[in-house]
Design a protein around this motif. Structure first.
Motif, mmCIF file in Angstrom:
data_model
loop_
_atom_site.group_PDB
_atom_site.id
_atom_site.type_symbol
_atom_site.label_atom_id
_atom_site.label_comp_id
_atom_site.label_asym_id
_atom_site.label_seq_id
_atom_site.Cartn_x
_atom_site.Cartn_y
_atom_site.Cartn_z
ATOM 1 N N ALA A 1 -19.696 9.523 5.215
ATOM 2 C CA ALA A 1 -18.563 9.011 5.972
ATOM 3 C C ALA A 1 -17.586 10.160 6.214
ATOM 4 O O ALA A 1 -17.690 11.214 5.604
ATOM 5 N N ARG A 2 -16.638 9.933 7.124
ATOM 6 C CA ARG A 2 -15.645 10.966 7.420
ATOM 7 C C ARG A 2 -14.857 11.297 6.148
ATOM 8 O O ARG A 2 -14.373 10.379 5.473
ATOM 9 N N PRO A 3 -14.723 12.582 5.794
ATOM 10 C CA PRO A 3 -13.985 12.876 4.560
ATOM 11 C C PRO A 3 -12.500 12.539 4.724
ATOM 12 O O PRO A 3 -11.946 12.675 5.799
ATOM 13 N N LEU A 4 -11.899 12.109 3.625
ATOM 14 C CA LEU A 4 -10.511 11.684 3.681
ATOM 15 C C LEU A 4 -9.616 12.776 3.137
ATOM 16 O O LEU A 4 -9.972 13.469 2.199
ATOM 17 N N ALA A 5 -8.439 12.896 3.726
ATOM 18 C CA ALA A 5 -7.463 13.844 3.169
ATOM 19 C C ALA A 5 -6.168 13.113 2.850
ATOM 20 O O ALA A 5 -5.230 13.709 2.366
ATOM 21 N N SER A 6 -6.121 11.795 3.155
ATOM 22 C CA SER A 6 -4.853 11.106 2.909
ATOM 23 C C SER A 6 -5.001 10.042 1.823
ATOM 24 O O SER A 6 -6.028 9.366 1.720
ATOM 25 N N ILE A 7 -3.954 9.925 1.010
ATOM 26 C CA ILE A 7 -3.991 8.995 -0.117
ATOM 27 C C ILE A 7 -4.069 7.526 0.338
ATOM 28 O O ILE A 7 -4.872 6.762 -0.211
ATOM 29 N N HIS B 1 -11.089 12.956 -4.573
ATOM 30 C CA HIS B 1 -12.442 13.380 -4.969
ATOM 31 C C HIS B 1 -13.341 12.147 -5.091
ATOM 32 O O HIS B 1 -14.457 12.116 -4.593
ATOM 33 N N MET B 2 -12.805 11.139 -5.765
ATOM 34 C CA MET B 2 -13.569 9.903 -5.978
ATOM 35 C C MET B 2 -13.879 9.246 -4.648
ATOM 36 O O MET B 2 -15.007 8.844 -4.388
ATOM 37 N N ALA B 3 -12.846 9.113 -3.790
ATOM 38 C CA ALA B 3 -13.042 8.404 -2.526
ATOM 39 C C ALA B 3 -14.061 9.150 -1.677
ATOM 40 O O ALA B 3 -14.929 8.539 -1.047
ATOM 41 N N ASN B 4 -14.006 10.464 -1.663
ATOM 42 C CA ASN B 4 -14.952 11.222 -0.845
ATOM 43 C C ASN B 4 -16.341 11.218 -1.454
ATOM 44 O O ASN B 4 -17.333 11.147 -0.740
ATOM 45 N N ALA B 5 -16.405 11.236 -2.802
ATOM 46 C CA ALA B 5 -17.727 11.188 -3.454
ATOM 47 C C ALA B 5 -18.340 9.819 -3.245
ATOM 48 O O ALA B 5 -19.551 9.683 -3.131
ATOM 49 N N ALA B 6 -17.504 8.779 -3.154
ATOM 50 C CA ALA B 6 -18.021 7.418 -3.055
ATOM 51 C C ALA B 6 -18.584 7.128 -1.678
ATOM 52 O O ALA B 6 -19.238 6.136 -1.473
ATOM 53 N N SER B 7 -18.330 7.992 -0.723
ATOM 54 C CA SER B 7 -18.744 7.626 0.631
ATOM 55 C C SER B 7 -19.443 8.786 1.296
ATOM 56 O O SER B 7 -18.922 9.382 2.212
ATOM 57 N N LEU C 1 0.843 -1.197 0.000
ATOM 58 C CA LEU C 1 0.000 0.000 0.000
ATOM 59 C C LEU C 1 0.884 1.256 0.000
ATOM 60 O O LEU C 1 0.601 2.240 -0.667
ATOM 61 N N GLU C 2 1.967 1.149 0.745
ATOM 62 C CA GLU C 2 2.861 2.311 0.841
ATOM 63 C C GLU C 2 3.481 2.679 -0.494
ATOM 64 O O GLU C 2 3.558 3.852 -0.851
ATOM 65 N N GLU C 3 3.940 1.641 -1.211
ATOM 66 C CA GLU C 3 4.568 1.889 -2.513
ATOM 67 C C GLU C 3 3.583 2.596 -3.440
ATOM 68 O O GLU C 3 3.892 3.576 -4.109
ATOM 69 N N ILE C 4 2.345 2.048 -3.459
ATOM 70 C CA ILE C 4 1.337 2.625 -4.371
ATOM 71 C C ILE C 4 0.991 4.046 -3.922
ATOM 72 O O ILE C 4 0.873 4.959 -4.737
ATOM 73 N N SER C 5 0.866 4.226 -2.591
ATOM 74 C CA SER C 5 0.525 5.567 -2.087
ATOM 75 C C SER C 5 1.594 6.557 -2.510
ATOM 76 O O SER C 5 1.297 7.672 -2.936
ATOM 77 N N ARG C 6 2.873 6.134 -2.382
ATOM 78 C CA ARG C 6 3.970 7.040 -2.718
ATOM 79 C C ARG C 6 3.884 7.444 -4.194
ATOM 80 O O ARG C 6 4.036 8.592 -4.552
ATOM 81 N N GLU D 1 -5.502 6.231 2.852
ATOM 82 C CA GLU D 1 -6.889 5.954 3.239
ATOM 83 C C GLU D 1 -7.796 5.891 2.004
ATOM 84 O O GLU D 1 -8.688 5.065 1.909
ATOM 85 N N ALA D 2 -7.535 6.818 1.063
ATOM 86 C CA ALA D 2 -8.357 6.840 -0.163
ATOM 87 C C ALA D 2 -8.179 5.528 -0.921
ATOM 88 O O ALA D 2 -9.134 4.958 -1.441
#
Ligand SMILES: Nc1nc2c(ncn2[C@@H]2O[C@H](COP(=O)(O)OP(=O)(O)OP(=O)(O)O)[C@@H](O)[C@H]2O)c(=O)[nH]1
Length: 631
Positions: free
Chosen positions: A62-68, A53-59, A34-39, A70-71
């Protein structure tokens, strides 16, 4: 060798580049973390922003996300890979060499299909809605491939009409857009289970999937999304033609007219939202209720001035048919259709979705009672106003009328006199129903808009309004996340606490507006000088925080000194002066004895205090309980 294989070997097919390509390659490895992909994702701010945008629109909710990271967890790796690919293609192929290919319209249509598939995916749980979004975005990519590979020949084909047939394409180019779509989807790693339904979505009958199976349903879903996109981009006067077909397709997957309307309105709201994110053009489409009420409703969504009822009458006997033709033919504000048997009436009703049905009880085969029962058994048939021509006198007829849940019955002998009167009641019912549906759709639209502005509000709640950096709350979340990842992996976390020196003087001398300008310049310099994967936030006032993952104290010290010097060289123009400021930095790293993120913040704070005390414009490092001054 098949033409398609040759094309693959020669290259030149639309394919993802940059980060999307790297994500695709890395995610093929079993040990990708996950770390490699996040980086990787974080190395590209545009892709990062779109995935968030996608992750927040999809949920919603739910608590909005600001970190990759988590997204990525929320979306799933497969969806992230496919979305990155789709976005990469949109960015690369906004225009091209084929003169007759409308590139902006192509992406606009593709985006509509993407959001339609995502919304449908939420209702019919056949695949992840986010993967369906990516597949919808790429469902017509073969057409773009033709425009890219054969710009001139394909332009010739397009000059013959908007849509080119696979036959014409094969004849001229020896390959068709569906084949190319399939190849590109395969190259992009889209699973066969999704690529096959895409391949057949234009011609669902050509697929031999078992009725009701997952690929069968998915193919129909893509087909519906395609038609919905067609309707949205059609000129106003042609939209009504599409609506009937859309209702029919919706009915096949269990969506009644009301649900279809909500879907359509939501798709359009999402379309506008995503158009801004992907820089793809969109258009104005009236609300579904207005489209239904008035075939050529004004684009501003104003309700129709004249209510038009769709009426279907069904009778076999010649005298009854003649009577109904005469009575119903002369009535204003209604579109009248007729059928000469129950079976034909049912088939026509499925197509036309009438609001009023008048059926003769005496017909061979499917009689009026059976027809009404069949209509009431469908979700969209619940709201039809049903009138049966029968003299309901016997117990049997009363039972039949009750079972068929009819609204009214008129004896055939009195129909010529009574039917015009009864039609008045039917028209009144249709009017109220239309108004109610319009209100309901409007309410749904309001609530969708509300949900969207809530999401925006949640987003703003994490962003500092002046600088656009993460705010304190979001910074503390990033810190907690970095801390817990470091606890698991043993990697390092360092933190820079930054404070502008003698900032009060800037405000006092030049005013708050200049102070804000200085804050903005300092914020920009910090963001520019930090690594992409560092979290940079404004803690409040003139204080900033930089959280660096996988960076040890000595490299962070270098970075801090570089940053300090960069800020010292910034100049803000104030009237005829060039204003400069300096910063002090407290630096600390997570150490074994620290109990929680708060301990790290305290350590960086102590170092900052020492840097201020020792003259400012300095970096001070905290290490093993001791403070060391630099600079
Ligand atoms: N223009 C502007 N000023 C702000 C903002 N937030 C806080 N401030 C000001 O920042 C100043 C901070 O001053 P102090 O905490 O006394 O510190 P300083 O003058 O920077 O001195 P040292 O930190 O000791 O070097 C105050 O004048 C605040 O009013 C803001 O958003 N805009």
């Amino acid at each position: 060798m098949k033409a398609i294989e040759q094309l693959r070997i020669n290259g030149g097919l639309p394919s993802p580049k940059g980060v999307a390509l790297a994500i695709m390659q890395i995610s093929r490895r079993d040990d990708a973390t996950l770390e490699e992909i996040s980086r990787l994702v974080q190395s590209d701010p545009v892709t990062s922003g779109r995935l968030l945008h996608m992750a927040n629109a999809a949920s919603v909710g739910a608590r909005p996300l600001a970190s990759i990271p988590e997204a990525i967890i929320r979306l799933g790796l497969a969806a992230v890979r496919q979305l990155a690919m789709g976005f990469s293609l949109v960015d690369q192929y906004r225009s091209g060499a084929c003169k007759s290919f409308d590139y902006p319209r192509f992406w606009s249509h593709s985006l509509l299909m993407a959001v339609a598939m995502q919304e449908l995916g939420k209702r019919v749980r056949l695949a992840s809605p986010d993967e369906l979004f990516a597949c919808g975005l790429l469902a017509r990519i073969g057409q773009l491939a033709l425009a890219t590979l054969y710009p001139e020949e394909y332009a010739q084909l397009l000059q013959r009409g908007d849509e080119t047939t696979v036959e014409a394409e094969r004849q001229l180019l020896h390959v068709d857009h569906n084949e190319l779509t399939a190849v590109i989807l395969e190259d992009c790693g889209i699973p066969r289970a999704l690529a096959e339904p895409v391949f057949f979505h234009e011609n669902v009958e050509a697929a031999s999937f078992a009725e009701g199976s997952r690929p069968y349903q998915l193919t129909r879903l893509f087909h519906l999304a395609r038609r919905l996109a067609d309707l949205s981009l059609a000129p106003d006067e042609q939209r009504t033609q599409h609506i009937g077909e859309l209702m029919l397709l919706g009915g096949k997957i269990g969506l009644d007219a009301g649900e279809l309307g909500i879907l359509l309105d939501q798709v359009h709201a999402q379309w506008h939202d995503w158009s801004a994110v992907l820089h793809v053009p969109d258009g104005k489409v009236p609300a579904f209720a207005d489209l239904l009420a008035n075939p050529v409703a004004a684009a501003d969504g104003a309700p129709a001035a004249v209510e038009v009822s769709r009426v279907l009458w069904v009778a076999s006997a010649a005298p009854v048919r003649a009577m109904l033709t005469e009575i119903l033919g002369g009535m204003p504000d209604q579109v009248v259709h007729s059928a000469s048997s129950g079976e034909e009436g049912l088939a026509l009703a499925v197509q036309l979705m009438p609001q009023v049905v008048i059926a003769d009880s005496r017909m061979p085969g499917l009689d009026g009672w059976a027809l009404c029962r069949a209509l009431r058994a469908t979700p969209w048939g619940q709201s039809i106003y049903l009138i049966v021509l029968a003299s309901v006198t016997s117990e049997t007829e009363i039972r039949l009328a009750t079972e068929a849940q009819i609204n009214d019955c008129v004896s055939p002998a009195q129909a010529a006199r009574m039917l015009p009167l009864r039609m008045g009641a039917a028209r009144q019912y249709v009017k109220l129903l239309t108004q109610w549906e319009h209100d309901r759709a409007q309410l749904k639209r309001f609530s969708a808009e509300l949900a969207m502005s809530n999401r925006k509000l949640q987003h703003y709640a994490l962003i500092d309004q002046l600088t656009g950096l993460q705010n304190r709350r979001s910074g503390m979340e990033s810190l907690a996340q970095a801390w817990s990842m470091a606890e698991r992996s043993g990697d390092s976390v360092t933190m820079m606490m930054i404070d502008i020196d003698r900032f009060k003087e800037v405000n006092d001398t030049h005013g708050h507006a200049v102070g804000d300008q200085v804050l903005l310049e300092v914020a920009r310099t910090i963001r520019r000088s930090a690594r992409k994967e560092d979290a940079v936030c404004r803690m409040g006032g003139e204080e900033f925080l930089v959280i660096c993952r996988n960076a040890d104290l000595s490299s962070s010290l270098h970075a801090a000194e570089r940053l300090r010097k960069a800020v010292a060289s910034v100049r803000v123009a104030v009237e005829d002066q060039q204003l400069g400021v300096t910063i002090s930095i407290g630096l600390a790293a997570r150490e074994d004895g620290m109990a929680d993120p708060g301990a790290l913040v305290n350590a960086a704070d102590k170092a900052l205090y020492a840097a201020k005390k020792k003259g400012r414009n300095r970096t001070c490092r905290y290490e093993d309980g001791k403070l060391y001054l630099e600079g």
